[in-house]
Design an enzyme around this catalytic site. Sequence first.
Site, short mmCIF file in Angstrom:
data_model
loop_
_atom_site.label_atom_id
_atom_site.label_comp_id
_atom_site.label_asym_id
_atom_site.label_seq_id
_atom_site.Cartn_x
_atom_site.Cartn_y
_atom_site.Cartn_z
N CYS A 1 -4.67 8.89 -15.29
CA CYS A 1 -5.50 7.78 -14.80
C CYS A 1 -6.85 7.90 -15.50
CB CYS A 1 -5.62 7.80 -13.27
SG CYS A 1 -6.22 9.36 -12.59
N ARG B 1 -5.86 9.78 -9.12
CA ARG B 1 -4.74 8.88 -8.77
C ARG B 1 -3.43 9.39 -9.36
NH1 ARG B 1 -7.37 3.28 -10.73
NH2 ARG B 1 -8.49 4.75 -12.10
#
Length: 454
Positions: A408, A413
Amino acid sequence: MKITRKIWAVFFIMMLSLVLAACSGKEDTSSKEAPKEEAKSVQTITSDELQSNLDKKDWVVVDTRITDAYNGWKLEGVERGGHIKGAVDFSATWLTVDAKDKEKQLEAALKDKGITSDKNVVLYDANGKDAKAVAAFLTDKGFKNLYTFDVNEWASTKDLAMESYPNYEMLVPAAWVNDLIKNENNGKPYKIFEASWGDEAPDYKKGHIPSAVHINTDEVEEGPVWNRLKDPALEKFALNNGITTDTTVVLYGSDSMPAYRVAVILKYMGVKDVRVLNGGFTAWSNAGYDIDKKDNAKTAGTEFGATVPANPGYIIDLPQAKEILADKEGSILVDIRSWDEFTGKISGYDYIEAKGRPAGSVWGHAGSDNSNLQDFRNIDSTMKNGQEILAMWEKDGITPDKNLSFYCGTGWRAAEVLFYADVMGLEHISLYDGGWNEWSMDPSNPVETGAPSK
């Protein structure tokens, strides 16, 4: 005159009979319509009936229990964990979530799972309450062909198929954490950590799981790249927190993303039993368990028990990311950012100026911005149905048979999605730690923008 009176009398009696018959007919019609109303109400279904309709396109079977039960945990006395093979999930707990776009999210969940009013919908639970709650919700939406079922009946019959995620134990329910505390992990070492950024830890101070200690994510990563710390520093982090390779480590937060970030780093280091509380602190508080406000101090250890990293392939760096991009047939670098970040419309971060993506990477979905992962989470922030995640990926060729490395902006994430992939049993998986932040720092690294050409 007498004859006329008799005729009128007869006529009157005939008319009275007709009126009474008509009234009687109305009553009969009403009594005949009652079963129709009954047919519209929720019915029960047997195991045999459920089994005979399980694979039919006009039937859908729905697990209404908490997500953890669907994933594989044996809860509420059910003999076997997991869900009825072929069932989708729609938890009754989702109906109680306080979210401004709650109705929109619930409608989307129904659509994604194929729960539509033209189908026969079987709702099952183990407590006799969850299925009724979802049935009431669906009835209000015009669903008519609803059935309830007690999953205990299915789970107690060994030859009826049930499914669990291969590594469902990595994601734990609040009840499991509560038992862990009560039985002190049966005498084995364990630690519970609330993970979030910063030393202030406002959410921790508001209230936390008893015995939990705060971990500041700065303890495991540093700027400007925000990669994990060097291996010797990670070992020092473990010792500062009393973590060994044999410690059962449970992580959670008010937002779970930092917990997954730390969890992935611990697995990379070599901790064998790393767990994350599914749904975060909200799952704990909603379950009604004790909440502590005491500031628990870290307890240091003297030995980690392995050379860091003991699981080096779990997190990779820039050279390995380039190797993955070069292997166009067997590997994919999967972008876990919003579509606007992937296409270069925005960078997604106030400290990352560059926009775009590593050339050749594939969009693996995320959320609307860098603070959420709505494409991978249910409305209560628990892990989304694994089959739906795989189906979402398959459209872009992201399949379990390939070597998948997730990235990410700076690893948060992507770490959560890597953990989910691990729960689902995917084997050739890793986190590209540096992500877009590191990639974009070197102008010689090839970059793409815009929607990819098919």
